[in-house]
Write a protein that holds these residues in place. Structure first.
Motif, PDB file in Angstrom:
ATOM      1  N   PHE A  39       0.866  -1.180   0.000  1.00 24.63           N
ATOM      2  CA  PHE A  39       0.000   0.000   0.000  1.00 24.63           C
ATOM      3  C   PHE A  39       0.901   1.228   0.000  1.00 24.63           C
ATOM      4  O   PHE A  39       1.801   1.348   0.838  1.00 24.63           O
ATOM      5  N   ASN A  40       0.680   2.129  -0.949  1.00 26.20           N
ATOM      6  CA  ASN A  40       1.550   3.285  -1.129  1.00 26.20           C
ATOM      7  C   ASN A  40       0.740   4.572  -1.137  1.00 26.20           C
ATOM      8  O   ASN A  40      -0.313   4.648  -1.792  1.00 26.20           O
ATOM      9  N   GLN A  41       1.240   5.565  -0.433  1.00 21.73           N
ATOM     10  CA  GLN A  41       0.670   6.905  -0.490  1.00 21.73           C
ATOM     11  C   GLN A  41       1.696   7.834  -1.132  1.00 21.73           C
ATOM     12  O   GLN A  41       2.861   7.870  -0.718  1.00 21.73           O
ATOM     13  N   TYR A  42       1.254   8.573  -2.144  1.00 20.28           N
ATOM     14  CA  TYR A  42       2.126   9.518  -2.845  1.00 20.28           C
ATOM     15  C   TYR A  42       1.770  10.931  -2.388  1.00 20.28           C
ATOM     16  O   TYR A  42       0.598  11.331  -2.415  1.00 20.28           O
ATOM     17  N   TYR A  43       2.799  11.671  -2.009  1.00 13.80           N
ATOM     18  CA  TYR A  43       2.612  12.992  -1.414  1.00 13.80           C
ATOM     19  C   TYR A  43       3.136  14.087  -2.343  1.00 13.80           C
ATOM     20  O   TYR A  43       4.085  13.894  -3.108  1.00 13.80           O
ATOM     21  N   ASP A  44       2.508  15.251  -2.216  1.00 15.44           N
ATOM     22  CA  ASP A  44       2.994  16.463  -2.866  1.00 15.44           C
ATOM     23  C   ASP A  44       2.328  17.641  -2.172  1.00 15.44           C
ATOM     24  O   ASP A  44       1.490  17.461  -1.274  1.00 15.44           O
ATOM     25  N   THR A  45       2.701  18.837  -2.563  1.00 16.24           N
ATOM     26  CA  THR A  45       2.033  20.033  -2.058  1.00 16.24           C
ATOM     27  C   THR A  45       0.882  20.389  -2.991  1.00 16.24           C
ATOM     28  O   THR A  45       0.761  19.842  -4.092  1.00 16.24           O
ATOM     29  N   GLN A  46       0.040  21.314  -2.571  1.00 18.92           N
ATOM     30  CA  GLN A  46      -1.096  21.698  -3.405  1.00 18.92           C
ATOM     31  C   GLN A  46      -0.653  22.293  -4.735  1.00 18.92           C
ATOM     32  O   GLN A  46      -1.338  22.138  -5.750  1.00 18.92           O
ATOM     33  N   ASP A  47       0.490  22.982  -4.736  1.00 14.65           N
ATOM     34  CA  ASP A  47       0.978  23.558  -5.999  1.00 14.65           C
ATOM     35  C   ASP A  47       1.946  22.617  -6.725  1.00 14.65           C
ATOM     36  O   ASP A  47       2.649  23.030  -7.645  1.00 14.65           O
ATOM     37  N   LYS A  48       1.963  21.343  -6.311  1.00 17.33           N
ATOM     38  CA  LYS A  48       2.746  20.287  -6.968  1.00 17.33           C
ATOM     39  C   LYS A  48       4.231  20.641  -7.040  1.00 17.33           C
ATOM     40  O   LYS A  48       4.881  20.547  -8.079  1.00 17.33           O
ATOM     41  N   ALA A  49       4.792  21.015  -5.895  1.00 14.80           N
ATOM     42  CA  ALA A  49       6.205  21.395  -5.843  1.00 14.80           C
ATOM     43  C   ALA A  49       7.117  20.228  -6.212  1.00 14.80           C
ATOM     44  O   ALA A  49       8.123  20.407  -6.910  1.00 14.80           O
ATOM     45  N   PHE A  50       6.785  19.023  -5.750  1.00 13.14           N
ATOM     46  CA  PHE A  50       7.626  17.864  -6.073  1.00 13.14           C
ATOM     47  C   PHE A  50       7.569  17.553  -7.567  1.00 13.14           C
ATOM     48  O   PHE A  50       8.582  17.225  -8.184  1.00 13.14           O
ATOM     49  N   ARG A  51       6.384  17.661  -8.131  1.00 11.99           N
ATOM     50  CA  ARG A  51       6.231  17.416  -9.562  1.00 11.99           C
ATOM     51  C   ARG A  51       7.068  18.405 -10.363  1.00 11.99           C
ATOM     52  O   ARG A  51       7.718  18.034 -11.348  1.00 11.99           O
ATOM     53  N   SER A  52       7.070  19.669  -9.951  1.00 14.65           N
ATOM     54  CA  SER A  52       7.828  20.690 -10.675  1.00 14.65           C
ATOM     55  C   SER A  52       9.333  20.483 -10.534  1.00 14.65           C
ATOM     56  O   SER A  52      10.105  20.931 -11.384  1.00 14.65           O
TER      57      SER A  52
END
Length: 499
Positions: A39-52
């Motif tokens: 079971f995996n939970q993927y995290y980021d901020t609302q403005d998708k800082a990790f994605r950027s």
């Protein structure tokens, strides 16, 4: 560095049974197998800082133990991904960014602020069958089969995929194992990670067909090998992206992207093959031409769609002929039934060919045969482009009057020249790049419209509709006028050769 190849299961089949009962006995290697629920939970901020930042943050739970992982930007070549991965054990199922080595963060990243803003974006839950294999020369591979789902914003997407990870040793065993799996199971290349699929599901947006890139990124000191690999990688990614796009959305425009991607890969091989002679490449041009032939019907499908569209170029005229539009609807549906694009995407030859192309990008077999791959590509580029120009000039002489069929026959030469300019144009300045491409882009646009009108005329010959003669007369007049305009454009474009 994680080196992993992903294959997606295309049909209902007992994958684990095929691996255990057919693949492993054939391999005859040391194997340890196990099964876990993840079971995996993927995290980021609302403005998708990790994605950027091209990073992914995951917390994985297994049997009461927890681990946080960050994967950073890496390299993707076809279905093979190579990405740095950082893992930290946790006492609880919440991420703690302070535990990661500070050196993994991009300059300027405010880790404490990111920690405060973290939120779960999506989750994955799947059963994993693991086969740890000891291959020849001590190479270690981990073959896993995952089955479960991705969940985000109340939506779910199925996970049904195989991953092969190179733990240590020779990467050729990874490709050999993937090839055996493709022959035993209905598989296709997986080009989106679970994380990428999760972000897409969370966004609520569909995949979209992509335009062609303006040019392949090169520098003045790029070698022949670098230029070829970037051209091949660009074409292969374009091809595989549009396969995924069509399977998820059924958008007809994605089918054009598939054919264009195959064509791009084929032309990259044709351009560079004389410089990279080795046995691994020799059968690929013929296999790619067979793939192109399998998709030849796509242009007609999209032309019929354009004729039927309320946004099409001839909508005002054709909307007066509803019986003909109804006939075209039947033709459109008939083409899809006859050629079955989903089956073409999921057939074994398609998966096998894409795997062979991915292996080329990684293994670079030409290095064992010659040193031409080391030469600067700019030493050859100007000659190749000049040869394209000469070929076009010979096939489209200025003193010859062209008609509809002449222009339709010229399309392949123009496509070849423009693909070559896409591969090589970054070696030259913007002015020279546009000087080479612009005149022929205008003519290709005209050819597209001629093809549309030509298909209309061909379909009218077969259709039993009212006012056929008046519609044919209108079409003939449109073709005549368009050819006249294109003749003027062609004469102007051939007045001077691009530098």
């Amino acid at each position: 560095m994680e080196t992993e190849l992903k294959l997606l299961v295309c049909a209902e089949v007992d994958v684990a049974a095929v691996i255990e009962e057919q693949l492993l006995p054939e391999l005859n290697v040391n194997c340890e197998s196990s099964q876990v629920s993840l079971f995996n939970q993927y995290y980021d901020t609302q403005d998708k800082a990790f994605r950027s930042m091209n990073m992914g943050l995951r917390v994985r739970g297994q049997d009461g133990r927890y681990e946080q992982t960050i994967k950073t930007a890496g390299v993707q070549q076809g279905s093979l991904q190579q990405r740095p991965e950082y893992n930290i054990d946790l006492d609880q199922p919440q991420p703690d960014l302070s535990l990661f080595d500070q050196q993994i963060w991009p300059e300027g990243a405010r880790v404490a602020e990111l920690q405060q803003q973290l939120d779960v974006i999506f989750t994955t839950h799947f059963q994993r069958r693991i086969f740890h294999l000891i291959m020849g020369q001590g190479t270690e591979l981990e073959l896993v089969y995952d089955q479960g789902e991705i969940s985000a914003q109340g939506h779910q997407s199925a996970i049904n995929e195989i991953e092969i990870e190179l733990k240590s040793g020779d990467v050729s065993y990874l490709f050999e194992l993937a090839g055996k799996l493709i022959q035993k199971l209905p598989l296709r290349a997986g080009v989106m990670s679970k994380a990428a699929r999760g972000y897409q599901l969370a966004s609520g947006q569909e995949l979209q067909p992509e335009p062609l890139p303006g040019f392949v990124s090169l520098s003045a000191d790029s070698t022949v090998e670098e230029a070829f690999c970037r051209a091949l990688d660009t074409g292969l990614n374009y091809w595989q992206w549009h396969e995924q796009c069509y399977l998820e959305t059924q958008k007809p425009k994605a089918l054009k992207g598939i054919r264009t991607g195959i064509h791009m890969v084929s032309q990259a091989l044709n351009l560079y093959l004389p410089m990279l002679q080795c046995s691994d490449l020799l059968d690929l041009p013929q296999r790619l031409m067979k793939q192109l032939d399998d998709w030849y019907w796509v242009d007609a499908l999209l032309e019929i769609k354009s004729l039927r569209s309320r946004k099409g170029p001839f909508r005002k005229r054709l909307m007066k002929h509803q019986d003909f539009l109804s006939y075209l609807h039947g033709r459109y549906e008939g083409i899809l039934r006859e050629y079955r694009p989903v089956e073409l995407i999921c057939n074994k030859e398609n998966a096998s060919l894409q795997l062979a192309l991915t292996a080329l990008l990684v293994q670079k077999p030409w290095r064992q045969h010659d040193t031409a791959w080391q030469s600067p590509v700019i030493e050859h580029a100007r000659g190749w482009l000049a040869q394209n120009w000469f070929h076009i000039s010979q096939s489209m002489p200025r003193d010859k009057t062209f008609n509809l069929q002449h222009y339709l026959s010229a399309e392949s030469s123009l496509d070849q020249a423009l693909f070559n300019s896409l591969f090589l144009a970054d070696l030259f300045g913007d002015d020279k790049r546009e000087q080479y491409r612009a005149p022929w882009l205008d003519i290709l646009d005209g050819i597209d419209e001629l093809k549309l009108l030509n298909l209309l005329m061909c379909e009218l010959e077969q259709a039993d509709v009212e006012q056929k003669d008046s519609l044919k007369a209108w079409g003939e007049e449109k073709i005549s006028r368009l050819v006249q305009v294109m003749e003027q454009s062609r004469q102007q474009s051939q007045q001077r050769e691009p530098a």
